[in-house]
Design a protein around this motif. Structure first.
Motif, short mmCIF file in Angstrom:
data_model
loop_
_atom_site.label_atom_id
_atom_site.label_comp_id
_atom_site.label_asym_id
_atom_site.label_seq_id
_atom_site.Cartn_x
_atom_site.Cartn_y
_atom_site.Cartn_z
N LEU A 192 66.91 46.40 43.81
CA LEU A 192 66.16 45.53 44.72
C LEU A 192 64.78 46.09 45.03
CD1 LEU A 192 68.99 44.57 47.26
CD2 LEU A 192 68.03 43.14 45.44
N LEU A 193 64.69 47.39 45.26
CA LEU A 193 63.42 48.01 45.64
C LEU A 193 62.39 47.93 44.51
CD1 LEU A 193 64.83 51.16 47.49
CD2 LEU A 193 63.57 49.25 48.53
N VAL A 194 62.82 48.21 43.30
CA VAL A 194 61.90 48.13 42.16
C VAL A 194 61.44 46.70 41.95
CG1 VAL A 194 61.74 48.36 39.65
CG2 VAL A 194 62.80 50.18 41.00
N GLY A 195 62.36 45.75 42.04
CA GLY A 195 62.02 44.35 41.80
C GLY A 195 60.99 43.82 42.77
N SER A 196 61.19 44.02 44.06
CA SER A 196 60.27 43.47 45.06
C SER A 196 58.89 44.13 44.97
CB SER A 196 60.85 43.63 46.46
OG SER A 196 61.18 44.98 46.72
N THR A 197 58.86 45.42 44.65
CA THR A 197 57.57 46.11 44.52
C THR A 197 56.76 45.55 43.37
OG1 THR A 197 58.53 48.15 45.42
CG2 THR A 197 56.47 48.35 44.19
N LEU A 198 57.39 45.38 42.22
CA LEU A 198 56.69 44.84 41.05
C LEU A 198 56.24 43.40 41.29
CD1 LEU A 198 58.87 46.25 38.12
CD2 LEU A 198 56.57 46.97 38.78
N MET A 199 57.09 42.60 41.90
CA MET A 199 56.71 41.20 42.13
C MET A 199 55.51 41.10 43.07
SD MET A 199 60.26 39.02 42.26
CE MET A 199 61.20 40.18 43.25
N ALA A 200 55.46 41.96 44.08
CA ALA A 200 54.31 41.95 44.98
C ALA A 200 53.02 42.21 44.21
CB ALA A 200 54.51 42.99 46.08
N ILE A 201 53.06 43.15 43.28
CA ILE A 201 51.87 43.48 42.48
C ILE A 201 51.38 42.26 41.71
CG2 ILE A 201 51.03 44.83 40.52
CD1 ILE A 201 52.95 47.08 41.47
N TRP A 202 52.28 41.58 41.00
CA TRP A 202 51.87 40.44 40.15
C TRP A 202 51.38 39.28 41.00
CZ3 TRP A 202 51.50 43.60 36.67
CH2 TRP A 202 52.55 44.37 36.18
N LEU A 203 51.98 39.07 42.16
CA LEU A 203 51.53 37.98 43.03
C LEU A 203 50.13 38.23 43.57
CD1 LEU A 203 54.88 37.39 44.96
CD2 LEU A 203 53.74 35.72 43.48
N PHE A 204 49.87 39.45 44.00
CA PHE A 204 48.53 39.77 44.53
C PHE A 204 47.47 39.70 43.43
CE2 PHE A 204 50.78 42.28 48.03
CZ PHE A 204 50.57 41.28 48.97
N VAL A 205 47.82 40.14 42.23
CA VAL A 205 46.87 40.06 41.11
C VAL A 205 46.54 38.61 40.80
CG1 VAL A 205 46.53 40.51 38.65
CG2 VAL A 205 47.50 42.28 40.12
N ASN A 206 47.56 37.75 40.76
CA ASN A 206 47.33 36.33 40.49
C ASN A 206 46.42 35.72 41.55
OD1 ASN A 206 48.11 35.00 38.20
ND2 ASN A 206 50.19 34.57 38.88
N ALA A 207 46.68 36.04 42.80
CA ALA A 207 45.84 35.52 43.88
C ALA A 207 44.39 35.98 43.72
CB ALA A 207 46.39 35.97 45.23
N ALA A 208 44.21 37.25 43.37
CA ALA A 208 42.86 37.79 43.21
C ALA A 208 42.11 37.11 42.06
CB ALA A 208 42.94 39.30 42.97
N VAL A 209 42.81 36.89 40.95
CA VAL A 209 42.16 36.25 39.79
C VAL A 209 41.76 34.82 40.12
CG1 VAL A 209 42.55 35.43 37.44
CG2 VAL A 209 43.32 37.72 38.10
N LEU A 210 42.68 34.06 40.74
CA LEU A 210 42.37 32.67 41.08
C LEU A 210 41.25 32.59 42.10
CD1 LEU A 210 45.99 31.19 41.27
CD2 LEU A 210 44.26 30.66 39.55
N ALA A 211 41.23 33.53 43.04
CA ALA A 211 40.18 33.50 44.08
C ALA A 211 38.82 33.89 43.51
CB ALA A 211 40.57 34.45 45.21
N ALA A 212 38.80 34.90 42.64
CA ALA A 212 37.52 35.42 42.15
C ALA A 212 36.97 34.62 40.98
CB ALA A 212 37.70 36.88 41.73
N LYS A 213 37.84 34.14 40.11
CA LYS A 213 37.38 33.49 38.87
C LYS A 213 37.63 31.98 38.83
CE LYS A 213 36.18 37.43 36.98
NZ LYS A 213 34.77 37.74 36.67
N GLY A 214 38.31 31.45 39.83
CA GLY A 214 38.66 30.04 39.81
C GLY A 214 37.54 29.13 40.25
N VAL A 215 37.54 27.91 39.71
CA VAL A 215 36.58 26.87 40.10
C VAL A 215 37.37 25.75 40.77
CG1 VAL A 215 34.91 25.18 39.29
CG2 VAL A 215 35.04 27.43 38.19
N TYR A 216 36.97 25.41 41.98
CA TYR A 216 37.71 24.40 42.74
C TYR A 216 37.47 23.01 42.17
CZ TYR A 216 39.55 21.79 46.73
OH TYR A 216 40.27 20.95 47.53
N VAL A 217 38.54 22.26 41.95
CA VAL A 217 38.47 20.89 41.44
C VAL A 217 39.03 19.98 42.52
CG1 VAL A 217 39.17 19.32 39.59
CG2 VAL A 217 38.85 21.77 39.10
#
Length: 528
Positions: free
Chosen positions: A332-357
């Motif tokens: 459980l500990l390994v899973g939640s830690t890794l998932m947090a990383i991928w979610l924050f990275v996705n948010a950062a990419v969409l926020a920094a590189k995304g174009v609002y439609v």
């Protein structure tokens, strides 16, 4: 009388089809909601084929979880009164009725009613299949066998997605009617398959059907040998703990909130709640929205979405192989830690590189940020990595862990209650996510990332290890003053007894080893 079979892998293989039905529902929605047949038939917008409004689509998706929530609570009474086996068979019959209504839907209201009825089946099966398997499985295989329910869910998602994908080339309403009707087939297999399986020995014991209880233990654990020492020990422990349990007051849902059980109730409930707040089922239901934002369209969109379902199937396998050796807590500990990383990275990419439609991409109003080039590839990669992190961790363990925490007489109701938490949050998130993608866009990922951080902290400090312990030993961990108690021992110091359980199955002394370990821990604590 139908001949019964005691091979634990056959028992699990048939019972987990109940989990597969949930998987069928997930991908039948995710593959169909972007199809023209569905969008045109259930259109609510001003355009020709814009489909239901975001809030309505959230309600359609969440309706199944709403039915599952109610049914999972009721399943405790059904399971305790009629048995684990009959409760699962009842769920299979309900699924067939729901599929008939869903596949024949003439409007959104009829579709929602059918999905609520389907939810009744999923609520019963998701709550009682883990109980049934955990009460039949030996300690060193329990995690693997109960976790196979999650594997069945992933197979259901994968199979149904490709059926729905194939049907997407059909013109008109048949594009969604055919796959929804085909969902009946596994339920029919489940119903007739359960006939050749034994009832739970612990449920039989709770009804004072001791001869049948012992016969099931001989069939499943003794491989037909009535003189097996493992069978004798298991039968004796069931009797002893049942006598202790009967000295307490009448069992009800309120019993879960008494001082004796409140800690276990909170742990089991939050295991199921956190599994939803990872955001995994959101990714499954609405992955087409995410990949539309990443610039994928048409067949490329559907095929790319299906890759995550393949990842989900194959990444669940390591958990089935190693979950009993590794234990519940580290997984459980390994899973939640890794998932947090991928979610924050996705948010950062969409926020920094995304174009609002403003009006959405390709008519999908929930997809309001467009990313291209390397940013698009990063979003897709993080989505795949997220699934690969969930599949061997929170996916199977969320079904394995809660049934292990409770005593025999309370297990059916307890697992029904903890599973109801899963469906309550599944319902809320299914309803919340389409408007969230539409209104707060990339910030949706931040919300789930914060949840993953919170669950990592919670698990570390509050969730004890139950791996490798017979169910009666887990109960002793919380209650027996002379046993290997969790009370007074920090959760992060609790041990996995996989190796000692394995030796006990080969005739060596598990009890002595466990108590030796406990005495050693007490001495260390006193010296400190």
């Amino acid at each position: 009388m139908v001949k019964q079979y005691g091979n634990v892998y056959l028992i699990a293989g048939i019972a987990i089809i109940g989990g597969g039905l949930f998987g069928f529902d997930i991908s039948s929605m995710s593959a169909i909601i972007a199809g023209q047949g569905y969008l045109c038939y259930f259109n609510q917008g001003s355009g020709t084929c814009t489909g239901p409004a975001s809030s309505t689509q959230g309600g359609i998706t969440a309706s199944m979880a709403g039915g599952s929530w109610l049914a999972s609570l009721c399943s405790g009474f059904v399971s305790d009164a009629f048995g684990r086996k009959k409760a699962i068979m009842l769920g299979a019959l309900i699924w067939v009725v729901g599929c008939i209504i869903v596949s024949a839907s003439q409007n959104i209201a009829m579709l929602i009613v059918g999905r609520v009825i389907n939810g009744f089946c999923v609520g019963i099966c998701s709550a009682q299949v883990p109980v049934y398997i955990s009460e039949l499985a030996p300690p060193t295989k329990r995690g693997r066998l109960v976790g196979a329910q999650q594997w069945a869910i992933t197979w259901g998602i994968l199979i149904m997605f490709y059926i729905s994908y194939g049907c997407s080339f059909i013109n008109g309403p048949a594009a969604f009617r055919v796959p929804w009707a085909l969902q009946m087939i596994p339920a029919i297999i489940l119903f007739f398959g359960m006939m050749i399986l034994p009832e739970s020995p612990r449920w039989l014991a709770s009804k004072d059907r001791w001869e049948e209880c012992e016969a099931v233990l001989v069939l499943v654990h003794g491989h037909g040998d009535p003189d097996s020492p493992w069978v004798a020990r298991e039968f004796r422990e069931i009797k002893e703990w049942l006598e202790i349990e009967r000295q307490s007051k009448q069992i009800s849902y309120l019993t879960l909130f008494t001082p004796r059980y409140i800690n276990r109730t909170h742990i089991g409930l939050f295991t199921q709640i956190w599994s939803q707040l990872t955001g995994m089922n959101v990714m499954m239901y609405y992955i087409t929205y995410v990949f539309t934002m990443a610039g994928l369209t048409g067949n490329t969109l559907l095929v790319s979405s299906s890759i995550q379902y393949v990842i989900n199937v194959f990444m669940t396998i390591p958990a089935l192989i190693w979950i009993d050796r590794v234990g519940r807590r580290p997984t459980l500990l390994v899973g939640s830690t890794l998932m947090a990383i991928w979610l924050f990275v996705n948010a950062a990419v969409l926020a920094a590189k995304g174009v609002y439609v403003p009006n959405g991409i390709g008519g999908i109003k929930e997809a309001r940020i467009r990313v291209t080039g390397s940013a698009s590839k990063a979003v897709i990669a993080c989505s795949y990595l997220f699934v690969a992190s969930y599949a061997p961790t929170w996916g199977p363990v969320s079904w394995i862990y809660p049934p292990e925490l409770f005593p025999n007489q309370l297990r059916g109701k307890a697992n029904a209650f903890t599973t109801s938490g899963n469906w309550a949050f599944n319902f809320a998130l299914g309803y919340f996510v389409p408007p969230a993608f539409e209104n707060i866009t990339w910030r949706t990922y931040i919300i789930f990332g914060v949840f993953c951080v919170a669950m990592t902290i919670h698990v570390f400090f509050m969730f004890p290890e139950t791996g490798g312990k017979p169910l009666e030993e887990v109960n002793a961990m919380f209650e027996d003053p002379n046993g290997p108690r969790y009370i007074g021992t920090p959760a992060w110091k609790t041990k996995n007894y996989y190796s000692t359980s394995a030796r006990m199955e080969q005739g060596e002394g598990l009890e002595k080893q466990i108590h030796d370990d406990h005495d050693e821990t007490v001495v260390q604590n006193e010296s400190v």
